[in-house]
Design a protein around this motif. Structure first.
Motif, PDB file in Angstrom:
ATOM      1  N   GLY A  80       0.805  -1.214   0.000  1.00  0.00           N
ATOM      2  CA  GLY A  80       0.000   0.000   0.000  1.00  0.00           C
ATOM      3  C   GLY A  80       0.837   1.263   0.000  1.00  0.00           C
ATOM      4  N   VAL A  81       1.834   1.320   0.890  1.00  0.00           N
ATOM      5  CA  VAL A  81       2.701   2.502   0.944  1.00  0.00           C
ATOM      6  C   VAL A  81       3.515   2.627  -0.340  1.00  0.00           C
ATOM      7  N   GLY A  82       4.042   1.497  -0.811  1.00  0.00           N
ATOM      8  CA  GLY A  82       4.841   1.552  -2.034  1.00  0.00           C
ATOM      9  C   GLY A  82       4.026   1.952  -3.245  1.00  0.00           C
ATOM     10  N   LEU A  83       2.791   1.411  -3.363  1.00  0.00           N
ATOM     11  CA  LEU A  83       1.944   1.771  -4.497  1.00  0.00           C
ATOM     12  C   LEU A  83       1.626   3.258  -4.496  1.00  0.00           C
ATOM     13  N   THR A  84       1.311   3.786  -3.322  1.00  0.00           N
ATOM     14  CA  THR A  84       1.007   5.216  -3.233  1.00  0.00           C
ATOM     15  C   THR A  84       2.226   6.058  -3.589  1.00  0.00           C
ATOM     16  N   ALA A  85       3.396   5.689  -3.049  1.00  0.00           N
ATOM     17  CA  ALA A  85       4.599   6.473  -3.317  1.00  0.00           C
ATOM     18  C   ALA A  85       4.986   6.413  -4.792  1.00  0.00           C
ATOM     19  N   VAL A  86       4.965   5.211  -5.388  1.00  0.00           N
ATOM     20  CA  VAL A  86       5.341   5.072  -6.795  1.00  0.00           C
ATOM     21  C   VAL A  86       4.384   5.844  -7.701  1.00  0.00           C
ATOM     22  N   CYS A  87       3.078   5.699  -7.439  1.00  0.00           N
ATOM     23  CA  CYS A  87       2.097   6.405  -8.275  1.00  0.00           C
ATOM     24  C   CYS A  87       2.205   7.918  -8.101  1.00  0.00           C
ATOM     25  N   ALA A  88       2.467   8.371  -6.871  1.00  0.00           N
ATOM     26  CA  ALA A  88       2.599   9.808  -6.646  1.00  0.00           C
ATOM     27  C   ALA A  88       3.826  10.371  -7.357  1.00  0.00           C
ATOM     28  N   LEU A  89       4.955   9.662  -7.255  1.00  0.00           N
ATOM     29  CA  LEU A  89       6.170  10.119  -7.931  1.00  0.00           C
ATOM     30  C   LEU A  89       6.016  10.055  -9.450  1.00  0.00           C
ATOM     31  N   THR A 106      -4.774   8.681 -14.931  1.00  0.00           N
ATOM     32  CA  THR A 106      -5.866   7.905 -14.322  1.00  0.00           C
ATOM     33  C   THR A 106      -5.322   6.716 -13.546  1.00  0.00           C
ATOM     34  N   ILE A 107      -4.330   6.029 -14.125  1.00  0.00           N
ATOM     35  CA  ILE A 107      -3.730   4.890 -13.424  1.00  0.00           C
ATOM     36  C   ILE A 107      -3.081   5.343 -12.124  1.00  0.00           C
ATOM     37  N   CYS A 108      -2.382   6.476 -12.172  1.00  0.00           N
ATOM     38  CA  CYS A 108      -1.724   6.990 -10.962  1.00  0.00           C
ATOM     39  C   CYS A 108      -2.739   7.332  -9.881  1.00  0.00           C
ATOM     40  N   ILE A 109      -3.825   7.988 -10.262  1.00  0.00           N
ATOM     41  CA  ILE A 109      -4.836   8.388  -9.275  1.00  0.00           C
ATOM     42  C   ILE A 109      -5.479   7.153  -8.645  1.00  0.00           C
ATOM     43  N   ILE A 110      -5.783   6.131  -9.471  1.00  0.00           N
ATOM     44  CA  ILE A 110      -6.352   4.893  -8.924  1.00  0.00           C
ATOM     45  C   ILE A 110      -5.376   4.250  -7.953  1.00  0.00           C
ATOM     46  N   GLY A 111      -4.076   4.218  -8.317  1.00  0.00           N
ATOM     47  CA  GLY A 111      -3.087   3.640  -7.426  1.00  0.00           C
ATOM     48  C   GLY A 111      -2.944   4.401  -6.124  1.00  0.00           C
ATOM     49  N   ILE A 112      -3.032   5.734  -6.183  1.00  0.00           N
ATOM     50  CA  ILE A 112      -2.911   6.550  -4.975  1.00  0.00           C
ATOM     51  C   ILE A 112      -4.088   6.309  -4.034  1.00  0.00           C
ATOM     52  N   ILE A 113      -5.261   6.068  -4.593  1.00  0.00           N
ATOM     53  CA  ILE A 113      -6.437   5.795  -3.753  1.00  0.00           C
ATOM     54  C   ILE A 113      -6.420   4.353  -3.248  1.00  0.00           C
ATOM     55  N   LEU A 114      -5.954   3.412  -4.085  1.00  0.00           N
ATOM     56  CA  LEU A 114      -5.949   2.005  -3.697  1.00  0.00           C
ATOM     57  C   LEU A 114      -4.894   1.713  -2.644  1.00  0.00           C
ATOM     58  N   GLY A 115      -3.775   2.452  -2.659  1.00  0.00           N
ATOM     59  CA  GLY A 115      -2.706   2.207  -1.706  1.00  0.00           C
ATOM     60  C   GLY A 115      -3.138   2.291  -0.255  1.00  0.00           C
ATOM     61  N   PRO A 116      -3.799   3.365   0.183  1.00  0.00           N
ATOM     62  CA  PRO A 116      -4.246   3.434   1.581  1.00  0.00           C
ATOM     63  C   PRO A 116      -5.221   2.325   1.963  1.00  0.00           C
ATOM     64  N   ILE A 117      -6.039   1.869   1.002  1.00  0.00           N
ATOM     65  CA  ILE A 117      -6.964   0.768   1.314  1.00  0.00           C
ATOM     66  C   ILE A 117      -6.178  -0.511   1.592  1.00  0.00           C
ATOM     67  N   LEU A 118      -5.168  -0.778   0.768  1.00  0.00           N
ATOM     68  CA  LEU A 118      -4.318  -1.941   1.037  1.00  0.00           C
ATOM     69  C   LEU A 118      -3.604  -1.802   2.371  1.00  0.00           C
TER      70      LEU A 118
END
Length: 965
Positions: free
Chosen positions: A457-466, A485-497
């Motif tokens: 979750g943390v890694g997905l959010t960080a990678v998508c944000a960067l 769009t892929i980045c935004i979905i990843g940023i939202i999905l990361g905290p859920i994970l």
């Protein structure tokens, strides 16, 4: 006694055929399991009531939301009555004649005409609309139009909407609702809406004085349109020729047909003439002219999605909390379940007994919640009923929706009992009969999965944000770029994970937390070890709290970013809380006017030209504001305004203009803008002329809202400038003022350099978002040869203006606007929207949910710890120690959940801020409300822990003490 014997040498008789035994039916065992589940639920009535309450409360809200939402969806009969009353049809003109115009019979306002696919232009020739629909309709049509009137109100003059025609006719009852009195019987009588009756300060039977047009009527009743709230201010005038002249537009006129039902062919014929039709019979049976996306269906579908999302979140919380309650209840049933197992109950039977308790209690909670939700929905329908049919169509109880709520509650209760039911099947019968329990052990796989999901979750959010930041840094990026769009979905999905990982590894986290807490004292040691020993009730509790904290943190961050963005983009016309009246001039030759003279009218001089009619409108505005007793009063004049005649010729080309020059602008931004606008000298183009205002020294406090010192006022009178935007101040403490002419300003295609630049001493005040950035004294403006143009009068009040006073201001503004040369409008400067109420609402809602979840978890802990409390008291444990244990238990449950949820909630806000970097005035991650988040993550758990410490533990029952294993 005799009998026959078989011969010894006879062959043995063949055995009788043994039919294959039938497979035992599951239904007897299921009925027995259900009977045991019901009895165990009644026996542990306290736990059962808790579970029913946990399920019933959100189901009440969901059912109430369904009833409340469906109360806004009109039935077919209600829609027809609100549109037609007792008439058969209505006709309205919406377009010029066009053979391609078509409409839906069940949604007449959804009409369309043929257009070119590429350009969007009309295929057929655009013709003007008909002036009236009467020539195309049978006799007896009732024409209802709309316009504007000005009337004497209780405290001044106010403008109101006028409905013109026989709206009070009995055949239109339902479309127009007569609330009080009677319908007008002559052209000298009118009815008014409830809001207008209050605004006018009159009653039924009183006189109504109109000032525009000038007329006097007697009010005979109170009437309203079906869609209008009670607060709407409407005057219903008779349809006289004089009143018909007030109708603003033929498109706002409707013709009602009391006794005419058109056929689909009649509708198509009227469509070709640019008209649409609403017919009673065709609305019910539209045939092939039905709208596949009816607005009522769309509204119902949107409510289903919204309520479904809320129900899913509520169900998630209930599963966690009710699961914790079932876990405690199942452990308390351990002996009874062991007895059942000892007399033949299988592990499947034990599983079903506990599982069916969840099913039974879920059904009870769903029924109770649905019944309470009906009452709650009806209550809120009446509370929010403002008189409009769009706010309250009627009480519609959707039984299918309530049945779905009950079924959902059964599913939620059943799911909540799955984990406790599985745990109940793993115990040993002899150990359970003896009353002993095995210590809880941390499973090896769950910490691994939990750590993996947390890292993912943390890694997905960080990678998508960067990645998103890198995309935003590119020179040309499309707004619908799929990578964004892929980045935004990843940023939202990361905290859920992240939250799922925390829940899966919750027992492991609590076990790790128990080690350092054990060193802080005896109370913290016992509390942390108790939490580690009972993951069944602790992990679901802090997972539910974390979900609430996640939503709260994301909401707080979003609210803060949006409001801060609005604050940065807000332009203040005056100090907050003050009232301003602005005026401007248009199409006049003012080259000989002195500073402060305002043209408010014109008249033909007989030679085809016009000459000004001069009055001091600025003084009129000041007198209006002074009548309300302002604390301070001031006027800001601009430094001249360009004037053009009807042919576009500039009338004052030689007027001098002065404007402050901003020399601290971003070079790259200036180059881009100047290249786009083909501007040669960016330095002065970035500082337009309207940023210079002329204000008398005695009125600076009213204009700026700040008090200047005696020395600053003296310097201002001597020629210094009061600079509200620090970007205009140079390094030497001065501001550069450039001069040009109206003619040069008009040449926007290739701007010429200013004719001269002077340096003026600057007095700094930090108000960069004011409409005017630099203020100078009138004496300095006269020495430069500046002519004042538009103006703004600003007044501050200790008490806000009343509606009557605003009416008076608006009436004077309307009067001057009708002259055609000067317009004025009053404005109350309230500043950007305040985020604090929404922040408090988010924190308050979160506090309610978190306190509820904590109360359940801590209450279950106290119930389950009663034998341990008895043991502690028996070996000398004091009440203070047991209070300390309660405090640390609350801190562990609420603190762990709030911290993890808050951290997870910050991540999607960070992603949204990154995704918005390329827009104008983007939200900034630095605008996050860090203090609010700290209070949310640490302050709320501290309060819960303190309250848990203050609530005294129950006196131990020493007679039922169990031995320490």
């Amino acid at each position: 006694m005799t009998g026959l014997l078989e011969r010894a040498d006879a062959p043995p008789a063949a055995p009788a055929a043994d039919p294959r035994p039938d497979r035992p039916s599951i239904w007897p065992r299921l009925r027995a399991d259900l009977r045991l589940a019901r009895r165990q639920s009644l026996r542990g009535w306290a736990s059962s009531l808790l579970v029913v309450a946990l399920i019933a409360l959100p189901m009440t809200l969901v059912a109430g939301a369904i009833v409340f939402g469906m109360g806004h969806v009109a039935t077919t009969e209600e829609r027809i009555r609100a549109e037609l009353g007792g008439a058969d049809a209505w006709v309205s003109i919406v377009h010029g004649p066009d053979p391609s115009l078509t409409q839906y019979l069940d949604e007449p306002t959804w009409w369309d005409v043929a257009r070119e696919e590429q350009t969007g232009e009309l295929i057929n020739e655009e013709l003007p609309p008909h002036g009236s629909a009467r020539p195309f309709l049978p006799a007896g049509a009732i024409e209802i139009g709309a316009g504007r009137v000005t009337a004497e109100t209780a405290g001044g003059i106010g403008a109101m909407t006028a409905v013109i025609g026989d709206a009070a006719a009995s055949v239109l009852r339902g479309r127009f609702e007569l609330i009080e009195g009677r319908a007008p019987a002559s052209d000298s009588e009118v009815v008014v809406s409830p809001g207008a009756l209050e605004r006018l300060g009159v009653g039924v039977g009183d006189r109504l004085e109109l000032t525009e047009p000038v007329a006097t009527y007697t009010v005979t009743g109170v009437l309203k349109r079906a869609e209008d709230p009670h607060a709407a201010e409407v005057v219903f005038l008779p349809g006289t020729p004089a009143n018909r002249a007030l109708q603003e537009d033929v498109s706002s006129t409707v013709w009602y047909l009391p006794e005419w039902s058109p056929t689909p062919d009649d509708v198509r014929a009227l469509n070709r003439e640019g008209m649409i039709v609403f017919d009673r019979d065709l609305f019910v049976a539209p045939g092939d002219m039905a709208n596949p996306w009816a607005s009522g269906d769309a509204l119902a579908l949107s409510m289903v999605w919204l309520i479904g999302a809320a129900a899913a979140f509520a169900g998630y919380l209930v599963v966690l909390l009710a699961g914790a309650a079932f876990s405690v209840s199942a452990r308390r049933q351990q002996r009874a379940l062991a007895v059942a197992a000892s007399v033949g109950a299988t592990r499947a039977d034990v599983f079903r007994v506990v599982l069916l308790q969840g099913t039974v209690l879920g059904g009870v909670g769903g029924i109770v919640g649905s019944a309470a939700g009906i009452g709650l929905g009806i209550l809120f329908l009446h509370l929010f009923d403002d008189g409009s049919t769009t706010a309250f169509q009627g009480v519609h109880v959707p039984w299918w929706g309530l049945a779905a709520v009950i079924a959902f509650a059964v599913i939620v209760g059943t799911i909540a009992a799955i984990a406790p039911a599985r745990a109940a099947t793993k115990g040993e019968v002899i150990a359970a009969l003896r009353g002993s329990r095995r210590p809880a052990r941390v499973r090896v796989d769950r910490p691994l999965w939990g750590v993996l999901l947390i890292a993912a979750g943390v890694g997905l959010t960080a990678v998508c944000a960067l990645w998103l930041a890198a995309i935003n840094a590119e020179e040309f990026v499309s707004g619908d770029d799929g990578r964004r769009t892929i980045c935004i979905i990843g940023i939202i999905l990361g905290p859920i994970l992240l939250q799922v990982g925390v829940m899966l590894g919750g027992h492991w986290l609590i076990s790790l937390l128990a080690r350092p807490l054990s060193r802080l004292g005896l109370a913290s040691r016992i509390a942390s070890r108790d939490a580690a020993a009972n993951p069944g009730r602790i992990v679901p509790a802090f997972a539910a709290i974390a979900a609430c904290a996640f939503l709260a943190a994301a909401s707080l961050g979003s609210i803060a970013l949006v409001t801060k963005q609005a604050e940065r983009g807000w332009t203040y016309a005056a100090p907050v809380g003050s009232v301003s009246v602005a005026g401007w001039m248009d199409d006049i030759d003012r080259q000989h006017l002195a500073v402060g003279t305002v043209v408010t009218g014109w008249q033909d001089d007989g030679a085809g030209a016009s000459r000004g009619v001069y009055i001091d409108a600025e003084a009129t505005a000041r007198s209006l504001l002074e009548s309300a007793g302002p604390g301070t009063l001031g006027t800001v004049w601009d430094a001249g305004t360009g004037r053009w005649d009807a042919t576009g010729t500039l009338l004052n080309p030689d007027d001098i203009l002065a404007f402050p020059r901003m020399e601290h602008i971003d070079a790259a931004l200036a180059a881009d803008q100047c290249k786009e606008l083909e501007i040669a000298d960016c330095r002065w183009h970035q500082s337009p002329w309207w940023n210079l205002g002329i204000v008398d020294a005695t009125e600076l406090e009213a204009v700026t809202g700040e008090e200047l010192s005696t020395a600053e006022l003296a310097a201002y009178r001597d020629g210094a400038a009061l600079v509200l935007d620090p970007d205009y101040i140079r390094d030497d403490g001065t501001v550069a003022v450039a001069f040009s002419t109206q003619e040069r300003l008009a040449k926007t295609e290739v701007a010429e350099a200013p004719t001269d630049v002077v340096s003026v001493a600057a007095i700094r005040r930090d108000q960069p978002q004011r409409q005017v950035s630099v203020l100078i004294a009138p004496e300095l403006a006269d020495s430069w040869g500046l002519r004042s143009g538009n103006w703004t009068v600003i007044a501050t009040y200790d008490v806000p203006l009343t509606t009557a006073q605003v009416d008076s201001l608006q009436q004077e503004a309307d009067t001057l606007s009708r002259t055609g040369e000067v317009g004025m409008w009053p404005h109350l400067e309230s500043g950007p929207p305040d985020a604090a109420p929404w922040m408090w609402l988010a924190v308050g809602a979160t506090a309610v949910l978190v306190i509820g979840a904590s109360s359940v978890a801590l209450g279950l802990a106290r119930v389950e710890r009663r034998p341990d409390d008895a043991t502690l008291a028996a070996v000398g444990g004091t009440r203070r120690l047991r209070r300390g244990i309660a405090l640390w238990q609350a801190a562990i449950v609420a603190g762990l959940g709030m911290v993890t949820g808050t951290v997870a909630g910050i991540l999607p806000v960070w992603g949204v801020a990154l995704a918005s970097e390329r827009i104008y005035n983007p939200p900034s991650f630095g605008d996050m409300p860090w203090l609010w988040l700290v209070v949310l993550a640490l302050g709320l758990p501290a309060v819960i822990a303190l309250v848990s410490w203050l609530v005294p533990p129950r006196d131990p029952d020493l007679t039922r003490r169990t031995a320490i294993a």
